[in-house]
Write a protein that holds these residues in place. Structure first.
Motif, PDB file in Angstrom:
ATOM      1  N   GLN A   1       0.807  -1.215   0.000  1.00 48.84           N
ATOM      2  CA  GLN A   1       0.000   0.000   0.000  1.00 48.84           C
ATOM      3  C   GLN A   1       0.842   1.266   0.000  1.00 48.84           C
ATOM      4  OE1 GLN A   1      -0.944   2.354   2.721  1.00 48.84           O
ATOM      5  NE2 GLN A   1       0.794   1.670   3.959  1.00 48.84           N
ATOM      6  N   VAL A   2       2.122   1.155   0.353  1.00 48.07           N
ATOM      7  CA  VAL A   2       2.959   2.342   0.386  1.00 48.07           C
ATOM      8  C   VAL A   2       3.115   2.931  -1.009  1.00 48.07           C
ATOM      9  CG1 VAL A   2       5.301   3.134   0.766  1.00 48.07           C
ATOM     10  CG2 VAL A   2       4.177   1.706   2.466  1.00 48.07           C
ATOM     11  N   ASP A   3       3.271   2.054  -1.979  1.00 47.82           N
ATOM     12  CA  ASP A   3       3.567   2.594  -3.295  1.00 47.82           C
ATOM     13  C   ASP A   3       2.840   1.873  -4.417  1.00 47.82           C
ATOM     14  OD1 ASP A   3       4.684   4.435  -4.866  1.00 47.82           O
ATOM     15  OD2 ASP A   3       6.709   3.607  -4.886  1.00 47.82           O
TER      16      ASP A   3
ATOM     17  N   ARG B   1      10.378   7.669   1.424  1.00 43.56           N
ATOM     18  CA  ARG B   1       9.191   6.841   1.278  1.00 43.56           C
ATOM     19  C   ARG B   1       8.295   6.955   2.512  1.00 43.56           C
ATOM     20  NH1 ARG B   1       9.597   0.917  -1.091  1.00 43.56           N
ATOM     21  NH2 ARG B   1       9.466   2.143  -3.001  1.00 43.56           N
ATOM     22  N   TYR B   2       7.069   7.345   2.270  1.00 42.06           N
ATOM     23  CA  TYR B   2       6.100   7.531   3.347  1.00 42.06           C
ATOM     24  C   TYR B   2       5.165   6.329   3.370  1.00 42.06           C
ATOM     25  CZ  TYR B   2       2.212   9.590   5.951  1.00 42.06           C
ATOM     26  OH  TYR B   2       1.216   9.828   6.862  1.00 42.06           O
TER      27      TYR B   2
ATOM     28  N   THR C   1       7.179  11.912  -5.018  1.00 38.76           N
ATOM     29  CA  THR C   1       5.750  12.237  -4.948  1.00 38.76           C
ATOM     30  C   THR C   1       4.942  10.996  -4.581  1.00 38.76           C
ATOM     31  OG1 THR C   1       5.444  11.848  -7.305  1.00 38.76           O
ATOM     32  CG2 THR C   1       5.894  14.106  -6.609  1.00 38.76           C
ATOM     33  N   GLN C   2       5.650   9.920  -4.144  1.00 46.31           N
ATOM     34  CA  GLN C   2       4.962   8.694  -3.736  1.00 46.31           C
ATOM     35  C   GLN C   2       4.077   8.960  -2.528  1.00 46.31           C
ATOM     36  OE1 GLN C   2       6.407   7.502  -0.650  1.00 46.31           O
ATOM     37  NE2 GLN C   2       4.818   5.945  -0.355  1.00 46.31           N
TER      38      GLN C   2
ATOM     39  N   THR D   1       0.545  15.508  -2.664  1.00 49.52           N
ATOM     40  CA  THR D   1      -0.755  15.402  -3.331  1.00 49.52           C
ATOM     41  C   THR D   1      -0.844  16.407  -4.479  1.00 49.52           C
ATOM     42  OG1 THR D   1      -1.808  17.012  -1.862  1.00 49.52           O
ATOM     43  CG2 THR D   1      -1.908  14.706  -1.188  1.00 49.52           C
ATOM     44  N   GLN D   2      -0.052  17.460  -4.407  1.00 47.39           N
ATOM     45  CA  GLN D   2      -0.070  18.447  -5.485  1.00 47.39           C
ATOM     46  C   GLN D   2       1.021  18.176  -6.525  1.00 47.39           C
ATOM     47  OE1 GLN D   2      -2.726  20.585  -5.384  1.00 47.39           O
ATOM     48  NE2 GLN D   2      -3.153  19.264  -3.614  1.00 47.39           N
TER      49      GLN D   2
END
Lengths: 728, 319
Positions: free
Chosen positions: A52-54, A285-286, A395-396, A473-474
């Motif tokens: 789900q991270v990426d 990485r979030y 932007t992940q 998100t932008q």
């Protein structure tokens, strides 16, 4: 002989057996298969956490569903050897697909090395294209585990599923709850499976249920106790963790925690001509719940330091460790390292520095940084033409990031005409709309979403995480950066940096300028919290709070940097940070990252999230175990019996005599043995050599029960006989 | 005895029980002056009498079957007849015949030995089936039909039959349907050494049976039977008996018939009376179950009817 046993089965039992065999599934098998499902769930939820991270979790669920369906079908038709072959092919194909998906061909040796690192605790999220890796690997363990479970090879299934989960535990990707669920499932699978193979009845499964419940409860108790007793070193904010421990001392991950405290101990002194944020590392990485840096750190000669694009100015800094530390702070962007500790320096994949081994007090090194010389005008003119690689990596967002974050951000920044304005708008929005507080409950789920919509207050990690999420998100490349604020200025070019100076902020990418720091955390309340902590520490004469320089100057100046707007003044943006100790000094602060009391306490405030599925499953295990244990131990029954034994509620004589007799039998059962079926009362009493009073009571009951004669006198005699016998 | 009873104006059931129990004890003591050992079998004989049943004694020759039957029979002052069953015995030798009376110019019925209060049928399995069934019909119906005329047998009426187990193919084994009509089937077995020595001491010289006097009247016996019939059988006991029978039906080729269950309860009533109780307890059922039920069970496996019954007693819950 079996004929005889069958004959001995009473009609009632046969009816029950028929009802139980209806559908030809034994209850123990159902339980074993449920345990198998639990194990699959544990493995799947870890894989979900990675994907789900990426990536797209739907692909994972499709794959998992297909694997389980195929396993169910195979279990009825295909032999084990063939199934294992299929699984091996699946795994090989998955691995080949994963390797093909990588941007460049990896070396076999390098892959083996990285696998070793995974086993040593490196998160799978840190490897390249981890979502593809997870999707490639997923089908095999799910397929094999379920195939073996359905096939009745419960222990082997537990081995495969448990092994898979164990791998994830070693990589650190399985959470406490997932691990517990997996372990309990493995035990249940083996236990119930064994009973099933032995053809045991459901009641034989009760001890297994008790063991499982103990397994669930014990680790909770063990992990709750030390955190609950809050070791004396955990001062200040009331939480178990310091800001520093949670962000700076971490290796390649930042875990977002709940309440947090401040450590006033001195970490290092910096000699530099200007104050900067002393930066220790960045994360790209979030995961929704924390931050991970992908890629590995390498020695300097393998990845030379480079200066950023655009205009820079050089800044020389000398760092001297005042405590054992495992980070190498430096102002962004370091281009050269020299001096004593420089040999151990490594370069992270994001251009930061870190020591290969721990620095000791007195170790020092010298860093030359190329500080980006940016102005509001240059940033506003930078445009948004990011390199493809940067855009992809930074932007992940995890699957768990809800749409409303993007919606809110778009609303806020609707008037911004360029990237710089967008960034400033978001920064100011966070500064003005959220309170600074170290005392927060760690929210469930996506931290940025929760901070934005549910929480009123937070500290730097929350601010920074939320800002990065909003920027991403932008479509603006951004990353989380941690390190130290400049610290206490003790001389023209000397700064003393303490534990509580650790900080998290944001770096945003500007084409032609590189990474530029922004700090969404309101500076004033943070500094105030830090200062009061320092005063408190000094008042209590804590050690390691001051150096010679600070001790001479008991009333030091404030941190000179206007943190709120680092980009507005180019000078304000960079400061090196000093590492903190890993274990020793702040031991009380560090150890409590997991098992925090907050995890088990009721959530305060309106947004009390439902417990996760894993917790519900474990809760059900505890409940079942408790019920089985109570039944097994007969505690509830015994408690009831002891009251029952002492109290005969008087009604008509026959009932009284029967009640007294029932209690007599219970007494005798406890003192001697239970009466057997087919044994008359007289035979029983004779066999156990019962008291004459017991015989008399039995006789009274005989007359009442069989003779149909029951008088009040008989009842009184029976009850008083019982009382005598009970005291005897 | 009869006199004393009329003296008591309105005896409560309990005192009646005590008196009757005393009479029964007298009978047992009397029998034991003749029979050495076999106390249990004697009690079983007596409870069968109280339960209005007939008894089949089965064993090897010479263990005292006939002696026991005679001793019990002669302890009452009623009529006692003995029929030695042989292969050539005819039904009319048992039931009696119509004989033409020259004086009255009419046929008149001359009753056979069956017309007695206690009938001892010796070696019943040596007679042909037709003769056996004449006896068994009389046992069941308590009446005899000769040439279309029905003659009622005087009450009380009890048949004690003996049967040898060593006759081999010269014997006509009683069919199951007929064995079922005996309330009990008893085995005597050999006396132990002490008992045999004692027995020898008694019988050398005059046999004690020759001196045996009745200790109870027919009226006593009839009264005792009435008292036994009034003994309370609680619902739990009826249920217990039913479940025992059901167990044998489920676990043997041929289980206990409803007639067997009735017999069991009657014997248990007799046992309760003997014990001085006016109600039946499960112990009575268990004691009586073995001789009352075992001969009504037939098994197809190598398990004996006795095994099945023991299983039933061990596994059916006592109510």
């Amino acid at each position: 002989m079996s004929v005889r046993r069958d004959e001995a089965t009473s009609a009632f039992e046969r009816v029950r057996a028929r009802a139980a065999s209806f559908g030809s599934v034994r209850p123990t098998r159902v339980l074993a298969l449920l345990a198998g499902v639990g194990l699959l769930g544990a493995v799947l939820s870890v894989l979900y956490g990675i994907v789900q991270v990426d990536g797209d979790p739907r692909a994972l669920f499709l794959l998992a569903g297909a694997s389980v369906l195929a396993a169910t079908a195979f279990a009825r038709t295909v032999r084990v050897v063939v199934a294992v072959g299929v699984a091996t092919v699946l795994l090989s194909v998955g691995m080949v697909l994963y390797v093909l998906s990588l941007p460049h061909d990896p070396q076999v040796v390098a892959m083996l090395e990285s696998n070793l690192k995974l086993l040593a605790g490196q998160s799978i999220l840190e490897i390249k294209r981890s979502e593809v890796w997870a999707l490639s690997v997923a089908p095999t363990p799910l397929f094999v585990t379920w195939y073996l479970s359905v096939r009745g090879w419960y222990s082997t299934a537990a081995l495969v599923g448990g092994g898979t989960l164990g791998y994830f535990v070693l990589t650190g990707d399985a959470t406490l709850v997932q691990t517990l669920l997996g372990v309990v499932s493995v035990a249940a699978l083996i236990g119930f499976g064994d009973l099933d193979r032995g053809g045991a009845s459901l009641s034989a499964a009760e001890p297994v249920a008790v063991v499982l419940a103990v397994m669930v409860v014990t680790p909770l108790l063990i992990s709750v106790t030390p955190a609950g007793s809050a070791s004396p070193l955990a001062l200040g904010g009331g939480g178990g963790t310091t800001v520093e421990a949670s962000i700076v001392e971490t290796d390649s991950e930042v875990e977002l925690v709940g309440s947090i405290s401040l450590s006033p101990e001195v970490r290092y002194t910096v000699t530099a001509s200007e104050s900067q944020y002393w930066r220790t590392s960045s994360f790209d990485r979030y995961t929704g719940e924390g931050w991970v840096r992908t890629g590995e750190s390498v020695p300097l000669d393998e990845r030379p330091l480079s200066s950023p694009p655009g205009e820079t100015r050089r800044l020389e800094q000398t760092f001297e460790a005042e405590a054992p530390i495992q980070t190498m702070p430096a102002a962004w962007r370091p281009v050269d390292v020299s001096g004593g500790a420089a040999d151990t320096a490594q370069v992270t994949s994001l251009g930061g520095l870190e020591p290969a081994e721990q620095l000791e007090p007195g170790d020092s090194y010298r860093v030359t940084s190329a500080v980006p010389d940016v102005t509001a005008e240059s940033l506003a003119a930078a445009g948004s033409d990011d390199p493809e690689a940067i855009r992809e990596q930074f932007t992940q967002l995890p699957e768990s990031a809800p749409e409303r974050v993007a919606g809110l951000t778009a609303n806020i920044t609707a008037d911004a005409s360029n990237r710089y304005e967008t960034v400033r708008t978001i920064e100011q929005y966070l500064e003005t709309n959220k309170e600074y507080s170290l005392d927060v409950d760690r929210p469930e789920g996506n931290v940025a979403d929760a901070f934005l919509f549910e929480m009123e207050a937070g500290y730097c990690t929350y601010y920074a995480t939320t800002m990065v999420t909003m920027l991403r998100t932008q479509g603006i490349p951004a990353r989380l950066t941690v390190g130290y604020v400049p610290g206490e200025q003790v001389d023209d070019n000397r700064y003393v940096v303490r534990g509580f100076d650790s900080h998290a902020w944001v770096e945003v990418y500007f084409p032609g300028q590189g990474w530029v720091p922004f700090d969404p955390t309101p500076a004033a309340p943070r500094e105030q919290a830090e200062r009061s902590r320092l005063d408190e520490a000094r008042a209590q004469n804590e050690t390691n709070v001051d150096t010679n320089e600070t001790a001479i100057q008991p009333n030091p100046g404030e941190t000179p940097l206007p943190e709120g707007d680092p980009a507005a003044s180019a000078e304000s943006t960079a400061t090196p940070a000093q590492p903190a100790n890993i274990s020793g000094v702040a031991g009380g602060d560090v150890g409590a990252i997991q098992g925090r009391p907050g995890e088990f306490e009721d959530q305060e405030g309106g947004s009390s999230p439902l417990p996760s599925r894993e917790r519900l499953a474990l809760g059900a295990v505890v409940l079942a175990g408790a019920v089985a244990g109570l039944r097994r131990s007969g505690l509830a029954d015994r408690a009831y019996r002891s009251v029952w034994l002492r109290h005969v509620r008087r009604s008509d004589p026959l009932t009284d005599i029967e009640a007294a007799f029932d209690r007599l039998l219970y007494l005798l059962e406890r003192r001697h043995r239970p009466r057997r079926e087919g044994e008359t009362v007289r035979q029983y009493l004779a066999d156990i050599g019962a008291d004459p009073r017991a015989r008399r009571l039995a006789e009274l009951r005989e007359r009442a029960y069989y003779g149909g004669v029951a008088t009040r006198e008989m009842a009184d005699e029976a009850v008083s006989l019982l009382e005598e016998l009970r005291e005897a | 005895m009869t006199d004393t009873e009329t003296d008591v104006p309105d005896p409560t059931l309990e005192s009646t029980i005590e008196e009757t129990s005393a009479v029964v004890e007298d009978v047992i003591e009397n029998v034991e002056t003749v029979i050495v050992g076999h106390h249990e079998e004697i009690e079983h004989m007596v409870t069968a009498l109280l339960g209005r049943g007939h008894v089949l004694l089965e064993d090897v020759p010479g263990v005292g079957k006939t002696m026991l039957a005679r001793a019990v029979a002669e302890s009452f002052d009623g009529s006692f007849k003995r029929v030695q069953f042989t292969p050539d015995l005819l039904p009319s030798d048992v039931t009696g015949v119509n004989i033409y009376n020259q004086k009255t110019q009419e046929f008149e019925f001359r009753p056979g030995p069956i017309f007695a209060n206690v009938v001892l049928g010796d070696e019943i399995n040596r007679a042909p089936p037709k003769t056996q069934s004449a006896l068994l019909e009389a046992m069941e119906e308590e009446q005899v039909t000769v040439d279309g005329e029905t003659h009622t047998i005087p009450q009380p009426f009890t048949v004690i039959a003996t049967q040898n187990t060593v006759e081999g193919d010269r014997a006509y084994d009683l069919p199951m349907a007929e064995v079922d009509r005996f309330l009990k089937k008893l085995h005597l077995g050999y006396p132990d050494a002490d008992e045999e020595t004692e027995m020898l001491a008694r019988v050398v010289g005059n046999h004690p049976i020759e001196r045996l006097e009745p200790v109870a009247s027919l009226a006593d016996l009839q009264h005792a039977r009435d008292v036994a019939a009034s003994v309370t059988v609680a619902e739990h006991i009826r249920l217990y008996a039913t479940e025992l029978a059901a167990y044998t039906r489920e676990n043997a080729q041929l289980g206990v018939s409803p007639r067997g269950t009735i017999s069991l309860l009657r014997a248990a009533q007799g046992r309760a009376l003997l014990d001085g109780r006016d109600y039946v307890i499960p112990d009575d059922i268990q004691t009586e179950a073995r001789p009352v039920l075992t001969h009504r069970i037939r098994t197809a496996t190598d398990r004996t009817p006795g095994d099945v019954l023991e299983d039933a007693l061990a596994s059916v819950e006592v109510r």
